[in-house]
Scaffold this motif. Structure first.
Motif, mmCIF file in Angstrom:
data_model
loop_
_atom_site.group_PDB
_atom_site.id
_atom_site.type_symbol
_atom_site.label_atom_id
_atom_site.label_comp_id
_atom_site.label_asym_id
_atom_site.label_seq_id
_atom_site.Cartn_x
_atom_site.Cartn_y
_atom_site.Cartn_z
ATOM 1 N N GLU B 80 0.833 -1.215 0.000
ATOM 2 C CA GLU B 80 0.000 0.000 0.000
ATOM 3 C C GLU B 80 0.863 1.260 0.000
ATOM 4 O O GLU B 80 0.579 2.227 -0.690
ATOM 5 N N ILE B 81 1.933 1.218 0.773
ATOM 6 C CA ILE B 81 2.822 2.388 0.869
ATOM 7 C C ILE B 81 3.477 2.655 -0.486
ATOM 8 O O ILE B 81 3.482 3.778 -0.992
ATOM 9 N N ILE B 82 3.990 1.583 -1.084
ATOM 10 C CA ILE B 82 4.669 1.739 -2.374
ATOM 11 C C ILE B 82 3.685 2.208 -3.446
ATOM 12 O O ILE B 82 3.975 3.120 -4.221
ATOM 13 N N LEU B 94 10.741 3.403 -8.296
ATOM 14 C CA LEU B 94 10.972 2.023 -7.875
ATOM 15 C C LEU B 94 12.336 1.556 -8.354
ATOM 16 O O LEU B 94 12.605 1.542 -9.545
ATOM 17 N N TYR B 95 13.185 1.176 -7.398
ATOM 18 C CA TYR B 95 14.447 0.564 -7.819
ATOM 19 C C TYR B 95 14.204 -0.851 -8.323
ATOM 20 O O TYR B 95 14.965 -1.384 -9.112
ATOM 21 N N LYS B 96 13.125 -1.469 -7.820
ATOM 22 C CA LYS B 96 12.751 -2.792 -8.328
ATOM 23 C C LYS B 96 11.404 -2.666 -9.003
ATOM 24 O O LYS B 96 10.374 -2.770 -8.347
ATOM 25 N N PRO B 97 11.377 -2.419 -10.340
ATOM 26 C CA PRO B 97 10.079 -2.271 -11.003
ATOM 27 C C PRO B 97 9.279 -3.569 -10.959
ATOM 28 O O PRO B 97 9.841 -4.652 -10.796
ATOM 29 N N GLU B 98 7.953 -3.411 -11.082
ATOM 30 C CA GLU B 98 7.074 -4.575 -11.067
ATOM 31 C C GLU B 98 7.431 -5.521 -12.209
ATOM 32 O O GLU B 98 7.792 -5.076 -13.289
ATOM 33 N N VAL B 99 7.294 -6.815 -11.952
ATOM 34 C CA VAL B 99 7.476 -7.784 -13.036
ATOM 35 C C VAL B 99 6.155 -7.868 -13.791
ATOM 36 O O VAL B 99 5.154 -8.343 -13.259
#
Lengths: 178, 159
Positions: B80-82, B94-99
């Motif tokens: 929720e925070i992200i 995002l350093y780790k983008p969604e897959v």
């Protein structure tokens, strides 16, 4: 088959070159707003010029408008001020100001001295609306259509060239559809 | 005097070390503090693009840390925070983008590179082995010739 493998390094180099070349000239510090296509977030803040009056998101509905984020602490905002005056006075553009993380006294002196291009100015000393709009550095200028939906966000100074090449086409498009 | 200088130097340096992130948040548990730390290390500052919001002292990073803390203390999940921050600042943070479909190539590139490398090594190895085998194997005529030469050599040394 063997011939094909001989050309593989060349092929890779060309593809990589095209991809990298496409990136040249793009300014990575200018990000597209996550709010494009979404309505302006709800807010309830005071009017800069009138501490008694409350402003909310209905201010940004009814016609295509610019929402300009500024502060007296921001040197680039000084650079674009004359062009905002030109837009408001000569081009008849409706501009709403968002006075971002500033203090009222300084902001009023600024408008007194340099002229006021804003129809209304939202006073946001804590930067809450700015945060909800994803503002990460002033100046930023949003194009808002008549139904209060964000059409575009420009990061950086607005000048005549930015107006002609970037903002005006978006505004015309927003007017055509809105 | 020397001691005083040392103490002054130490206090001065500690000031430098803590100046990076000046705001202080209270956490009830160590796990929560760790969770906060992990979150702010995964989020990228939109203003100072090559820093996460844990390291950056830009005003916007400060605001983002405050928002992460506020949502955490209201019981929001990491997701929720992200999502709330991405809704404002975009996927850029995002350093780790969604897959997902659009980013799958990005995520798969390391695997593709490793597999490609392995494939190339395998091909090279197989080829060189096959090449060696071909070169070492002699045709029946060649074998006959070799034996004849060897036999002649024997005769020469015996003589």
């Amino acid at each position: 088959m063997k011939r094909f493998f001989l050309f593989l390094p060349l092929l890779i180099a060309v593809v990589l070159g095209v991809v990298l070349f496409a990136g040249i000239g793009k300014d990575p510090t200018k990000l597209e707003s996550a709010l494009v296509g979404k309505p302006v977030p709800a807010f309830s803040l005071k009017d800069l010029n009138n501490p008694e009056a409350e402003l909310d998101e209905s201010l940004l509905r009814g016609e295509v408008q610019l929402l300009n984020v500024w502060g007296t602490w921001c040197p680039a905002c000084r650079d674009e001020h004359d062009d905002l005056m030109w837009l408001a006075q000569d081009k008849g553009i409706s501009i709403v100001g968002l006075n971002y993380k500033d203090n009222r006294a300084d902001a009023l002196v600024w408008l007194e001295r340099l002229g006021n291009p804003y129809r209304k100015t939202i006073y946001d000393p804590k930067g809450t609306l700015g945060f909800d709009l994803g503002v990460y550095g002033a100046p930023e200028t949003f194009v808002i259509d008549a139904s209060g939906v964000v059409r575009y966000r420009h990061v950086g100074v607005v000048n005549k060239q930015v107006w002609q090449e970037t903002l005006l086409p978006v505004i015309n498009d927003a007017r055509g559809n809105g | 005097m020397r001691h005083l200088l040392f103490v002054m130097l130490l206090t001065g340096l500690s000031g430098v070390a803590t100046a990076e992130v000046a705001d202080v948040y209270d956490f009830r548990t160590v796990e929560q503090e760790q969770r906060f730390q992990n979150l702010i290390e995964e989020l990228r500052c939109p203003k100072c693009q090559n820093q996460n919001i844990a390291d950056s002292n830009a005003p916007i990073s400060k605001d983002m840390r405050a928002e992460v803390y506020r949502m955490m203390s209201e019981g929001a999940t990491d997701r929720e925070i992200i999502d709330a921050l991405v809704a404002r600042f975009g996927e850029f943070i995002l350093y780790k983008p969604e897959v997902e479909k659009r980013t799958i190539l990005l995520w798969a590139t390391p695997a593709i590179a490793v597999l490609g490398g392995l494939l190339m090594v395998t091909i090279v190895v197989i080829r060189s082995r096959r090449g060696n085998a071909e070169q070492t194997a002699l045709t029946p005529e060649e074998k006959a010739r070799v034996e004849k030469i060897l036999a002649e050599g024997d005769r020469d040394t015996n003589a």
